[in-house]
Design an enzyme around this catalytic site. Structure first.
Site, mmCIF file in Angstrom:
data_model
loop_
_atom_site.group_PDB
_atom_site.id
_atom_site.type_symbol
_atom_site.label_atom_id
_atom_site.label_comp_id
_atom_site.label_asym_id
_atom_site.label_seq_id
_atom_site.Cartn_x
_atom_site.Cartn_y
_atom_site.Cartn_z
ATOM 1 N N GLY A 279 -20.636 -92.822 -22.726
ATOM 2 C CA GLY A 279 -20.867 -94.246 -22.766
ATOM 3 C C GLY A 279 -21.624 -94.510 -24.140
ATOM 4 C CB SER A 280 -23.682 -97.353 -25.125
ATOM 5 O OG SER A 280 -23.137 -98.186 -24.518
ATOM 6 C CB VAL A 281 -25.332 -91.842 -26.189
ATOM 7 C CG1 VAL A 281 -25.567 -90.749 -26.971
ATOM 8 C CG2 VAL A 281 -26.557 -92.040 -25.351
ATOM 9 C CG PHE A 282 -18.857 -91.405 -28.382
ATOM 10 C CD1 PHE A 282 -19.142 -90.082 -28.337
ATOM 11 C CD2 PHE A 282 -17.779 -92.095 -28.820
ATOM 12 C CE1 PHE A 282 -17.936 -89.320 -28.962
ATOM 13 C CE2 PHE A 282 -16.889 -91.153 -29.721
ATOM 14 C CZ PHE A 282 -17.202 -89.820 -29.787
ATOM 15 C CE LYS A 283 -21.136 -99.487 -27.193
ATOM 16 N NZ LYS A 283 -22.011 -100.251 -26.529
#
Length: 530
Positions: free
Chosen positions: A258-262
Protein backbone atom coordinates in the site's frame (compact mmCIF):
# COMPACT_ATOMS: atom_id res chain seq x y z
CA UNK A 1 45.69 -66.31 19.54
CA UNK A 2 49.41 -65.89 18.94
CA UNK A 3 49.27 -64.97 15.25
CA UNK A 4 46.15 -62.80 15.42
CA UNK A 5 46.27 -61.75 19.06
CA UNK A 6 45.70 -58.05 18.45
CA UNK A 7 42.77 -58.74 16.12
CA UNK A 8 40.94 -61.04 18.57
CA UNK A 9 41.75 -58.80 21.53
CA UNK A 10 40.08 -55.83 19.83
CA UNK A 11 37.14 -57.98 18.79
CA UNK A 12 36.67 -59.23 22.35
CA UNK A 13 36.82 -55.66 23.68
CA UNK A 14 34.22 -54.55 21.15
CA UNK A 15 31.91 -57.35 22.32
CA UNK A 16 32.50 -56.60 25.99
CA UNK A 17 32.35 -52.82 25.86
CA UNK A 18 29.03 -51.02 25.65
CA UNK A 19 28.80 -47.36 24.75
CA UNK A 20 26.07 -44.80 25.20
CA UNK A 21 25.96 -41.37 23.60
CA UNK A 22 25.69 -38.16 25.58
CA UNK A 23 24.27 -35.34 23.46
CA UNK A 24 26.47 -32.32 22.87
CA UNK A 25 25.62 -29.18 24.84
CA UNK A 26 24.30 -26.34 22.66
CA UNK A 27 25.91 -22.95 22.92
CA UNK A 28 23.99 -20.04 24.39
CA UNK A 29 22.18 -17.33 22.42
CA UNK A 30 22.45 -13.87 23.99
CA UNK A 31 21.27 -10.36 23.15
CA UNK A 32 23.56 -7.44 22.25
CA UNK A 33 24.23 -6.85 25.96
CA UNK A 34 25.03 -10.57 26.45
CA UNK A 35 21.86 -11.31 28.39
CA UNK A 36 20.73 -14.91 28.02
CA UNK A 37 17.97 -15.66 25.51
CA UNK A 38 18.61 -19.40 25.03
CA UNK A 39 20.63 -21.73 27.26
CA UNK A 40 20.52 -25.26 28.73
CA UNK A 41 19.30 -27.05 31.84
CA UNK A 42 20.50 -30.35 33.27
CA UNK A 43 18.32 -33.25 32.17
CA UNK A 44 18.49 -37.05 32.11
CA UNK A 45 18.10 -39.76 29.49
CA UNK A 46 16.40 -42.85 30.89
CA UNK A 47 17.14 -46.31 29.47
CA UNK A 48 16.86 -49.96 30.51
CA UNK A 49 19.31 -52.84 30.00
CA UNK A 50 17.33 -56.08 29.74
CA UNK A 51 20.03 -58.46 31.05
CA UNK A 52 20.68 -56.37 34.14
CA UNK A 53 17.08 -56.16 35.38
CA UNK A 54 16.49 -58.21 38.54
CA UNK A 55 12.97 -56.99 39.43
CA UNK A 56 11.08 -56.48 36.21
CA UNK A 57 7.72 -55.54 37.75
CA UNK A 58 9.27 -52.93 40.02
CA UNK A 59 11.13 -51.38 37.06
CA UNK A 60 7.91 -51.23 35.01
CA UNK A 61 5.93 -49.74 37.88
CA UNK A 62 8.51 -47.05 38.73
CA UNK A 63 9.16 -45.95 35.14
CA UNK A 64 5.47 -45.86 34.29
CA UNK A 65 4.64 -43.83 37.37
CA UNK A 66 7.54 -41.36 37.29
CA UNK A 67 7.58 -40.81 33.52
CA UNK A 68 3.78 -40.85 33.00
CA UNK A 69 4.04 -43.56 30.35
CA UNK A 70 1.52 -46.41 30.29
CA UNK A 71 2.75 -49.75 31.66
CA UNK A 72 2.12 -51.60 28.38
CA UNK A 73 4.61 -49.36 26.56
CA UNK A 74 7.21 -49.68 29.33
CA UNK A 75 6.77 -53.47 29.45
CA UNK A 76 7.35 -53.80 25.71
CA UNK A 77 10.67 -51.97 26.07
CA UNK A 78 11.74 -53.84 29.19
CA UNK A 79 11.05 -57.20 27.49
CA UNK A 80 13.21 -56.36 24.47
CA UNK A 81 16.42 -58.37 24.52
CA UNK A 82 18.76 -55.58 23.43
CA UNK A 83 21.99 -54.19 24.82
CA UNK A 84 20.17 -50.99 25.85
CA UNK A 85 16.65 -49.71 25.23
CA UNK A 86 15.84 -46.00 25.37
CA UNK A 87 12.75 -45.10 27.43
CA UNK A 88 12.71 -41.28 27.45
CA UNK A 89 15.15 -38.43 26.82
CA UNK A 90 15.34 -34.97 28.36
CA UNK A 91 13.70 -35.91 31.64
CA UNK A 92 13.91 -33.21 34.31
CA UNK A 93 16.65 -33.45 36.91
CA UNK A 94 14.08 -33.78 39.69
CA UNK A 95 12.42 -36.78 38.01
CA UNK A 96 15.77 -38.36 37.13
CA UNK A 97 16.98 -38.08 40.73
CA UNK A 98 13.73 -39.65 41.96
CA UNK A 99 14.17 -42.65 39.62
CA UNK A 100 17.78 -43.05 40.79
CA UNK A 101 16.64 -43.07 44.42
CA UNK A 102 14.82 -46.41 43.91
CA UNK A 103 18.16 -48.14 43.29
CA UNK A 104 16.71 -50.60 40.78
CA UNK A 105 19.14 -52.68 38.74
CA UNK A 106 18.82 -52.37 34.94
CA UNK A 107 17.73 -48.71 34.86
CA UNK A 108 20.29 -46.34 33.40
CA UNK A 109 19.99 -42.61 34.18
CA UNK A 110 22.50 -40.65 32.08
CA UNK A 111 23.01 -36.96 32.61
CA UNK A 112 22.31 -34.78 29.59
CA UNK A 113 21.07 -31.26 28.88
CA UNK A 114 17.87 -29.80 27.49
CA UNK A 115 17.36 -26.46 25.76
CA UNK A 116 15.85 -23.81 28.00
CA UNK A 117 14.46 -20.40 27.06
CA UNK A 118 14.25 -18.20 30.18
CA UNK A 119 12.14 -15.54 28.41
CA UNK A 120 9.48 -18.06 27.31
CA UNK A 121 7.55 -16.29 24.47
CA UNK A 122 9.90 -13.35 23.95
CA UNK A 123 11.66 -13.60 20.56
CA UNK A 124 9.94 -16.95 19.87
CA UNK A 125 9.53 -16.52 16.10
CA UNK A 126 13.06 -15.18 15.77
CA UNK A 127 15.00 -17.56 18.01
CA UNK A 128 13.03 -20.70 17.18
CA UNK A 129 13.86 -23.81 19.21
CA UNK A 130 15.91 -27.00 19.26
CA UNK A 131 14.28 -30.43 19.15
CA UNK A 132 14.69 -33.37 21.51
CA UNK A 133 17.71 -34.50 19.47
CA UNK A 134 19.43 -31.18 20.15
CA UNK A 135 19.17 -29.95 16.57
CA UNK A 136 17.72 -26.56 15.63
CA UNK A 137 14.17 -26.75 14.24
CA UNK A 138 13.28 -23.17 13.22
CA UNK A 139 14.60 -19.62 13.57
CA UNK A 140 18.16 -18.72 14.59
CA UNK A 141 18.50 -22.17 16.15
CA UNK A 142 18.43 -23.50 12.56
CA UNK A 143 20.51 -20.81 10.83
CA UNK A 144 23.36 -21.06 13.34
CA UNK A 145 22.94 -24.75 14.19
CA UNK A 146 26.49 -25.75 13.28
CA UNK A 147 27.93 -23.03 15.50
CA UNK A 148 25.62 -23.74 18.44
CA UNK A 149 25.70 -27.53 18.29
CA UNK A 150 28.13 -29.05 20.77
CA UNK A 151 30.26 -32.19 20.42
CA UNK A 152 28.63 -35.42 21.73
CA UNK A 153 30.20 -37.38 24.57
CA UNK A 154 30.30 -41.14 25.32
CA UNK A 155 29.86 -43.45 28.27
CA UNK A 156 31.71 -46.78 28.06
CA UNK A 157 31.01 -49.80 30.31
CA UNK A 158 32.26 -53.43 30.27
CA UNK A 159 29.74 -56.29 30.23
CA UNK A 160 30.04 -60.06 30.47
CA UNK A 161 28.66 -62.49 27.91
CA UNK A 162 25.13 -62.04 29.28
CA UNK A 163 25.27 -58.26 28.87
CA UNK A 164 25.54 -57.65 32.63
CA UNK A 165 27.97 -54.96 33.70
CA UNK A 166 31.14 -56.34 35.24
CA UNK A 167 31.33 -55.35 38.90
CA UNK A 168 34.25 -53.23 39.91
CA UNK A 169 34.72 -51.80 36.44
CA UNK A 170 34.52 -48.02 36.48
CA UNK A 171 32.60 -46.35 33.66
CA UNK A 172 34.79 -44.50 31.21
CA UNK A 173 33.40 -41.18 30.05
CA UNK A 174 34.15 -38.74 27.27
CA UNK A 175 32.48 -35.52 28.36
CA UNK A 176 30.28 -33.68 25.84
CA UNK A 177 31.56 -30.30 24.70
CA UNK A 178 29.51 -27.12 24.62
CA UNK A 179 28.96 -25.25 21.35
CA UNK A 180 29.92 -21.62 20.76
CA UNK A 181 27.81 -18.68 21.93
CA UNK A 182 25.88 -16.61 19.41
CA UNK A 183 25.84 -12.91 20.31
CA UNK A 184 22.95 -11.21 18.52
CA UNK A 185 21.99 -7.64 17.65
CA UNK A 186 18.71 -8.13 19.50
CA UNK A 187 17.89 -6.08 22.57
CA UNK A 188 15.64 -7.56 25.25
CA UNK A 189 14.42 -4.13 26.42
CA UNK A 190 13.43 -2.99 22.92
CA UNK A 191 11.81 -6.36 22.20
CA UNK A 192 9.70 -6.13 25.35
CA UNK A 193 8.41 -2.70 24.30
CA UNK A 194 7.58 -3.96 20.80
CA UNK A 195 5.87 -7.15 22.00
CA UNK A 196 3.85 -5.23 24.61
CA UNK A 197 2.59 -2.80 21.96
CA UNK A 198 1.93 -5.62 19.48
CA UNK A 199 -0.16 -7.44 22.09
CA UNK A 200 -2.17 -4.28 22.86
CA UNK A 201 -2.76 -3.51 19.17
CA UNK A 202 -3.79 -7.13 18.59
CA UNK A 203 -6.37 -6.98 21.39
CA UNK A 204 -7.68 -3.46 20.72
CA UNK A 205 -8.16 -4.04 16.99
CA UNK A 206 -9.29 -7.68 17.14
CA UNK A 207 -6.56 -8.33 14.58
CA UNK A 208 -5.43 -11.63 13.09
CA UNK A 209 -1.83 -10.73 13.91
CA UNK A 210 0.48 -7.77 14.48
CA UNK A 211 4.04 -7.55 13.12
CA UNK A 212 6.59 -5.06 14.49
CA UNK A 213 10.24 -4.74 13.50
CA UNK A 214 12.84 -2.31 14.89
CA UNK A 215 16.19 -2.06 13.12
CA UNK A 216 19.09 0.25 12.38
CA UNK A 217 18.77 1.50 8.76
CA UNK A 218 22.49 2.35 8.65
CA UNK A 219 23.85 -1.16 9.14
CA UNK A 220 20.89 -3.56 9.17
CA UNK A 221 21.15 -4.59 12.83
CA UNK A 222 17.77 -5.84 14.03
CA UNK A 223 16.93 -4.82 17.60
CA UNK A 224 13.47 -6.37 17.82
CA UNK A 225 11.09 -8.44 15.73
CA UNK A 226 7.71 -9.77 16.77
CA UNK A 227 4.90 -11.41 14.85
CA UNK A 228 2.22 -11.54 17.53
CA UNK A 229 0.78 -13.88 18.77
CA UNK A 230 4.00 -15.61 19.75
CA UNK A 231 4.36 -19.08 21.35
CA UNK A 232 6.13 -20.58 24.37
CA UNK A 233 9.59 -21.74 23.32
CA UNK A 234 9.73 -24.16 26.25
CA UNK A 235 6.54 -25.88 25.08
CA UNK A 236 6.38 -25.30 21.31
CA UNK A 237 4.16 -28.28 20.53
CA UNK A 238 1.35 -27.14 22.82
CA UNK A 239 0.05 -24.63 20.24
CA UNK A 240 -2.43 -25.63 17.57
CA UNK A 241 -1.34 -25.73 13.93
CA UNK A 242 2.38 -25.82 14.65
CA UNK A 243 3.63 -24.72 11.26
CA UNK A 244 1.44 -21.61 11.29
CA UNK A 245 2.19 -20.80 14.94
CA UNK A 246 5.97 -21.02 14.39
CA UNK A 247 5.92 -19.08 11.10
CA UNK A 248 7.56 -15.65 11.17
CA UNK A 249 5.36 -13.43 9.00
CA UNK A 250 7.94 -10.61 9.07
CA UNK A 251 10.17 -12.73 6.86
CA UNK A 252 8.05 -15.50 5.34
CA UNK A 253 4.80 -13.75 4.36
CA UNK A 254 4.33 -11.33 1.45
CA UNK A 255 1.63 -8.65 1.24
CA UNK A 256 0.65 -5.60 -0.79
CA UNK A 257 2.42 -2.75 1.04
CA UNK A 258 0.00 0.00 0.00
CA UNK A 259 0.94 3.65 0.48
CA UNK A 260 4.19 3.00 2.40
CA UNK A 261 5.52 2.01 -1.01
CA UNK A 262 4.99 5.59 -2.18
CA UNK A 263 8.34 6.27 -0.49
CA UNK A 264 9.98 4.08 -3.12
CA UNK A 265 7.99 5.58 -6.01
CA UNK A 266 9.01 9.04 -4.81
CA UNK A 267 12.63 7.89 -4.64
CA UNK A 268 12.52 6.56 -8.21
CA UNK A 269 10.84 9.76 -9.45
CA UNK A 270 13.49 11.93 -7.80
CA UNK A 271 16.32 9.75 -9.12
CA UNK A 272 14.88 9.83 -12.63
CA UNK A 273 14.40 13.61 -12.35
CA UNK A 274 10.75 13.51 -13.42
CA UNK A 275 9.46 15.62 -10.51
CA UNK A 276 10.43 18.66 -8.47
CA UNK A 277 9.12 19.67 -5.08
CA UNK A 278 7.13 22.54 -6.60
CA UNK A 279 5.41 20.52 -9.32
CA UNK A 280 1.65 20.91 -9.13
CA UNK A 281 -1.00 18.22 -9.50
CA UNK A 282 -4.78 18.15 -9.44
CA UNK A 283 -6.78 15.44 -7.65
CA UNK A 284 -10.55 15.32 -8.28
CA UNK A 285 -10.76 12.10 -6.23
CA UNK A 286 -9.76 9.75 -9.03
CA UNK A 287 -7.61 9.37 -12.12
CA UNK A 288 -8.44 7.55 -15.35
CA UNK A 289 -5.79 5.27 -16.79
CA UNK A 290 -6.72 3.73 -20.13
CA UNK A 291 -10.27 2.49 -19.45
CA UNK A 292 -9.85 2.20 -15.67
CA UNK A 293 -10.96 4.78 -13.11
CA UNK A 294 -8.66 4.50 -10.07
CA UNK A 295 -9.85 6.30 -6.95
CA UNK A 296 -7.93 8.27 -4.36
CA UNK A 297 -8.54 7.29 -0.72
CA UNK A 298 -10.23 10.70 -0.45
CA UNK A 299 -13.14 10.28 -2.86
CA UNK A 300 -13.92 14.03 -2.87
CA UNK A 301 -10.36 14.73 -3.97
CA UNK A 302 -7.49 16.89 -2.72
CA UNK A 303 -7.84 19.51 -5.44
CA UNK A 304 -4.73 21.40 -6.49
CA UNK A 305 -1.58 20.36 -4.61
CA UNK A 306 2.20 20.38 -4.91
CA UNK A 307 4.32 17.23 -4.84
CA UNK A 308 5.17 17.97 -1.19
CA UNK A 309 1.46 18.17 -0.35
CA UNK A 310 0.77 15.08 -2.44
CA UNK A 311 3.05 12.91 -0.32
CA UNK A 312 1.68 14.46 2.89
CA UNK A 313 -1.86 13.73 1.70
CA UNK A 314 -0.86 10.24 0.45
CA UNK A 315 -2.68 11.11 -2.76
CA UNK A 316 -3.00 8.18 -5.18
CA UNK A 317 -3.44 10.31 -8.38
CA UNK A 318 -0.17 12.15 -7.64
CA UNK A 319 1.78 8.88 -7.43
CA UNK A 320 0.02 7.36 -10.42
CA UNK A 321 1.06 10.44 -12.37
CA UNK A 322 4.66 9.91 -11.19
CA UNK A 323 4.57 6.25 -12.21
CA UNK A 324 3.33 7.14 -15.70
CA UNK A 325 6.00 9.84 -16.03
CA UNK A 326 8.71 7.31 -15.15
CA UNK A 327 7.35 4.66 -17.52
CA UNK A 328 7.30 0.90 -17.03
CA UNK A 329 10.78 0.23 -18.44
CA UNK A 330 12.61 2.69 -16.18
CA UNK A 331 10.38 1.86 -13.21
CA UNK A 332 11.15 -1.86 -13.50
CA UNK A 333 14.88 -1.19 -13.97
CA UNK A 334 14.97 0.90 -10.77
CA UNK A 335 12.81 -1.69 -9.00
CA UNK A 336 15.61 -4.16 -9.74
CA UNK A 337 18.42 -1.70 -8.95
CA UNK A 338 16.92 -0.99 -5.54
CA UNK A 339 17.08 -4.74 -4.83
CA UNK A 340 13.34 -5.29 -4.59
CA UNK A 341 13.44 -8.46 -6.68
CA UNK A 342 16.20 -10.01 -4.57
CA UNK A 343 15.77 -11.55 -1.14
CA UNK A 344 17.38 -9.48 1.59
CA UNK A 345 19.66 -12.31 2.73
CA UNK A 346 18.52 -12.00 6.35
CA UNK A 347 20.00 -14.71 8.58
CA UNK A 348 16.63 -16.34 9.28
CA UNK A 349 15.21 -19.35 7.43
CA UNK A 350 12.15 -19.24 5.17
CA UNK A 351 12.53 -15.80 3.61
CA UNK A 352 9.95 -15.27 0.85
CA UNK A 353 10.71 -13.50 -2.42
CA UNK A 354 8.88 -10.52 -3.92
CA UNK A 355 5.96 -11.41 -6.20
CA UNK A 356 6.04 -9.03 -9.16
CA UNK A 357 4.69 -8.79 -12.72
CA UNK A 358 7.00 -9.82 -15.52
CA UNK A 359 8.29 -6.72 -17.36
CA UNK A 360 6.29 -7.44 -20.52
CA UNK A 361 3.11 -7.68 -18.46
CA UNK A 362 3.36 -4.19 -16.95
CA UNK A 363 0.91 -2.04 -18.88
CA UNK A 364 -0.30 1.43 -17.95
CA UNK A 365 -2.86 0.14 -15.45
CA UNK A 366 -0.36 -2.21 -13.76
CA UNK A 367 2.20 0.61 -13.58
CA UNK A 368 -0.42 2.89 -12.04
CA UNK A 369 -1.31 0.41 -9.29
CA UNK A 370 2.32 -0.52 -8.58
CA UNK A 371 3.13 3.17 -8.06
CA UNK A 372 0.92 3.35 -4.94
CA UNK A 373 1.75 -0.13 -3.60
CA UNK A 374 -0.82 -2.49 -5.11
CA UNK A 375 -0.86 -5.47 -7.52
CA UNK A 376 2.43 -6.93 -6.27
CA UNK A 377 3.65 -8.32 -2.94
CA UNK A 378 6.77 -8.21 -0.80
CA UNK A 379 7.76 -9.08 2.77
CA UNK A 380 7.90 -6.56 5.64
CA UNK A 381 11.67 -7.07 5.96
CA UNK A 382 12.14 -6.40 2.21
CA UNK A 383 10.18 -3.16 2.49
CA UNK A 384 12.27 -1.96 5.44
CA UNK A 385 15.53 -2.92 3.75
CA UNK A 386 14.71 -0.98 0.59
CA UNK A 387 13.42 2.10 2.41
CA UNK A 388 16.58 2.00 4.56
CA UNK A 389 18.72 2.43 1.45
CA UNK A 390 16.64 5.44 0.39
CA UNK A 391 17.03 7.29 3.70
CA UNK A 392 20.58 6.29 4.70
CA UNK A 393 22.32 7.91 1.74
CA UNK A 394 21.92 5.08 -0.78
CA UNK A 395 23.44 1.98 0.85
CA UNK A 396 21.58 -1.33 0.47
CA UNK A 397 22.06 -3.06 3.84
CA UNK A 398 21.57 -6.71 4.74
CA UNK A 399 19.21 -7.00 7.72
CA UNK A 400 20.71 -9.38 10.26
CA UNK A 401 20.58 -10.70 13.81
CA UNK A 402 23.91 -12.48 14.23
CA UNK A 403 26.65 -10.21 15.57
CA UNK A 404 29.55 -12.23 16.99
CA UNK A 405 30.57 -15.80 17.78
CA UNK A 406 32.14 -16.30 21.21
CA UNK A 407 34.03 -19.40 22.35
CA UNK A 408 33.29 -21.21 25.60
CA UNK A 409 35.85 -19.06 27.40
CA UNK A 410 34.08 -15.90 26.26
CA UNK A 411 36.69 -15.01 23.66
CA UNK A 412 35.55 -13.48 20.36
CA UNK A 413 36.09 -16.14 17.69
CA UNK A 414 34.40 -14.27 14.84
CA UNK A 415 32.76 -10.92 14.15
CA UNK A 416 30.00 -11.60 11.64
CA UNK A 417 29.86 -9.39 8.56
CA UNK A 418 27.03 -8.79 6.11
CA UNK A 419 27.06 -7.34 2.62
CA UNK A 420 26.33 -3.70 1.84
CA UNK A 421 25.89 -2.21 -1.63
CA UNK A 422 26.38 1.50 -2.21
CA UNK A 423 24.97 3.76 -4.90
CA UNK A 424 21.32 2.73 -4.67
CA UNK A 425 20.34 6.39 -4.81
CA UNK A 426 22.08 9.74 -4.52
CA UNK A 427 22.69 11.61 -1.28
CA UNK A 428 20.49 14.39 -2.67
CA UNK A 429 17.55 12.02 -3.20
CA UNK A 430 18.04 10.61 0.29
CA UNK A 431 18.13 14.07 1.90
CA UNK A 432 15.00 15.14 0.03
CA UNK A 433 13.07 12.00 0.96
CA UNK A 434 13.90 12.34 4.65
CA UNK A 435 12.58 15.92 4.68
CA UNK A 436 9.45 14.95 2.76
CA UNK A 437 8.73 12.11 5.19
CA UNK A 438 9.31 14.38 8.18
CA UNK A 439 6.55 16.55 6.74
CA UNK A 440 4.21 13.53 6.51
CA UNK A 441 4.48 13.05 10.29
CA UNK A 442 4.58 16.75 11.18
CA UNK A 443 1.69 17.91 8.97
CA UNK A 444 0.27 15.04 6.93
CA UNK A 445 -1.37 11.62 7.13
CA UNK A 446 1.21 10.36 9.65
CA UNK A 447 0.59 13.00 12.31
CA UNK A 448 -0.61 10.37 14.81
CA UNK A 449 2.99 9.09 14.89
CA UNK A 450 4.28 12.47 16.11
CA UNK A 451 6.19 12.41 19.40
CA UNK A 452 6.85 15.71 21.12
CA UNK A 453 10.53 16.63 21.14
CA UNK A 454 11.60 14.12 18.46
CA UNK A 455 11.95 14.67 14.70
CA UNK A 456 10.37 11.55 13.18
CA UNK A 457 9.80 10.80 9.53
CA UNK A 458 7.48 8.16 8.14
CA UNK A 459 4.59 7.03 5.99
CA UNK A 460 1.21 5.42 6.63
CA UNK A 461 -0.50 2.74 4.56
CA UNK A 462 -3.86 1.02 4.28
CA UNK A 463 -3.94 -1.91 1.89
CA UNK A 464 -6.32 -4.76 1.12
CA UNK A 465 -5.83 -8.45 0.64
CA UNK A 466 -7.28 -10.35 -2.31
CA UNK A 467 -10.09 -10.69 -3.18
CA UNK A 468 -10.93 -7.02 -2.53
CA UNK A 469 -14.58 -7.92 -2.03
CA UNK A 470 -13.68 -9.59 1.29
CA UNK A 471 -12.84 -6.16 2.75
CA UNK A 472 -9.81 -7.48 4.64
CA UNK A 473 -7.40 -4.64 5.37
CA UNK A 474 -3.80 -4.23 6.50
CA UNK A 475 -2.96 -1.06 8.41
CA UNK A 476 0.70 -0.08 8.65
CA UNK A 477 3.17 2.66 9.46
CA UNK A 478 6.89 2.85 8.70
CA UNK A 479 8.87 5.49 10.57
CA UNK A 480 12.45 6.47 11.43
CA UNK A 481 14.43 8.64 13.86
CA UNK A 482 16.26 11.01 13.82
CA UNK A 483 15.40 12.57 10.47
CA UNK A 484 18.83 14.04 9.77
CA UNK A 485 20.72 10.77 10.45
CA UNK A 486 18.32 7.83 10.87
CA UNK A 487 19.54 5.19 13.33
CA UNK A 488 16.22 3.63 14.30
CA UNK A 489 13.46 2.43 11.98
CA UNK A 490 10.17 0.90 13.12
CA UNK A 491 7.49 -0.88 11.08
CA UNK A 492 4.06 -1.57 12.55
CA UNK A 493 1.75 -3.83 10.53
CA UNK A 494 -1.74 -4.74 11.79
CA UNK A 495 -3.31 -7.60 9.85
CA UNK A 496 -7.09 -7.68 9.38
CA UNK A 497 -8.20 -5.27 12.13
CA UNK A 498 -11.85 -5.84 13.00
CA UNK A 499 -12.41 -3.23 15.67
CA UNK A 500 -14.06 -0.73 13.32
CA UNK A 501 -11.07 1.41 12.25
CA UNK A 502 -8.60 0.08 9.71
CA UNK A 503 -6.61 3.05 8.38
CA UNK A 504 -2.85 2.98 8.98
CA UNK A 505 -2.82 6.60 10.11
CA UNK A 506 -5.58 5.89 12.63
CA UNK A 507 -4.48 2.61 14.27
CA UNK A 508 -0.86 1.83 13.24
CA UNK A 509 0.73 5.28 13.55
CA UNK A 510 -0.22 5.69 17.26
CA UNK A 511 1.38 2.30 18.03
CA UNK A 512 4.60 3.44 16.35
CA UNK A 513 4.46 6.72 18.30
CA UNK A 514 4.25 4.84 21.59
CA UNK A 515 7.18 2.60 20.61
CA UNK A 516 9.32 5.61 19.65
CA UNK A 517 8.31 7.39 22.85
CA UNK A 518 9.47 4.45 24.96
CA UNK A 519 12.62 3.35 23.18
CA UNK A 520 14.24 6.56 21.90
CA UNK A 521 15.49 7.62 25.38
CA UNK A 522 16.86 4.10 25.91
CA UNK A 523 18.43 4.04 22.43
CA UNK A 524 20.10 7.36 23.16
CA UNK A 525 21.35 6.05 26.49
CA UNK A 526 23.05 3.01 24.92
CA UNK A 527 24.46 5.05 22.04
CA UNK A 528 22.22 3.77 19.22
CA UNK A 529 20.66 7.19 18.55
CA UNK A 530 22.29 10.56 19.01
Amino acid sequence: MIVKGDYYSKKASALQERERDIAGIRGDIVDRNERIIATNETAYNISVIHNQITDKEAVISVLSSELSIDEKTIRSKVDKVTSIEKIKNNVSKKTGDKILSYGLAGIKVDESSVRYYPLNELFSKVIGFAGADGQGVVGLETTYDEILRGTPGRIYTVCDGRGVEVKGYKERREAPQKGDTLVTTLDINIQRVCEKNAMMAYAQNLADSVSIIALNPKNGEIYAMTDYPEYNLNDPFSCENHDEAWRNGCVSDTYEPGSVFKIITAGIALEEDVVSLDDRFYCPGYITVEDRRIHCHKRTGHGSETFVQGIQNSCNPVFIDLGLRIGSERYYADFMRFGLLDKTGIDLPGEAATIMHQPDKIGQVELATISFGQSFQLTPIELMTTVSSLINGGNRITPHIGKEIHGTEGTVKEVLSFEQTSGICSEETSDTLRKLLEGVVAEGSGKNAKVEGYAIGGKTATSQTLPRSDNVYIASFLGFYPVDDPALMVLVKINNPKGGAYYGGTIAAPVAAEIFREIIPYAQEIGVCN
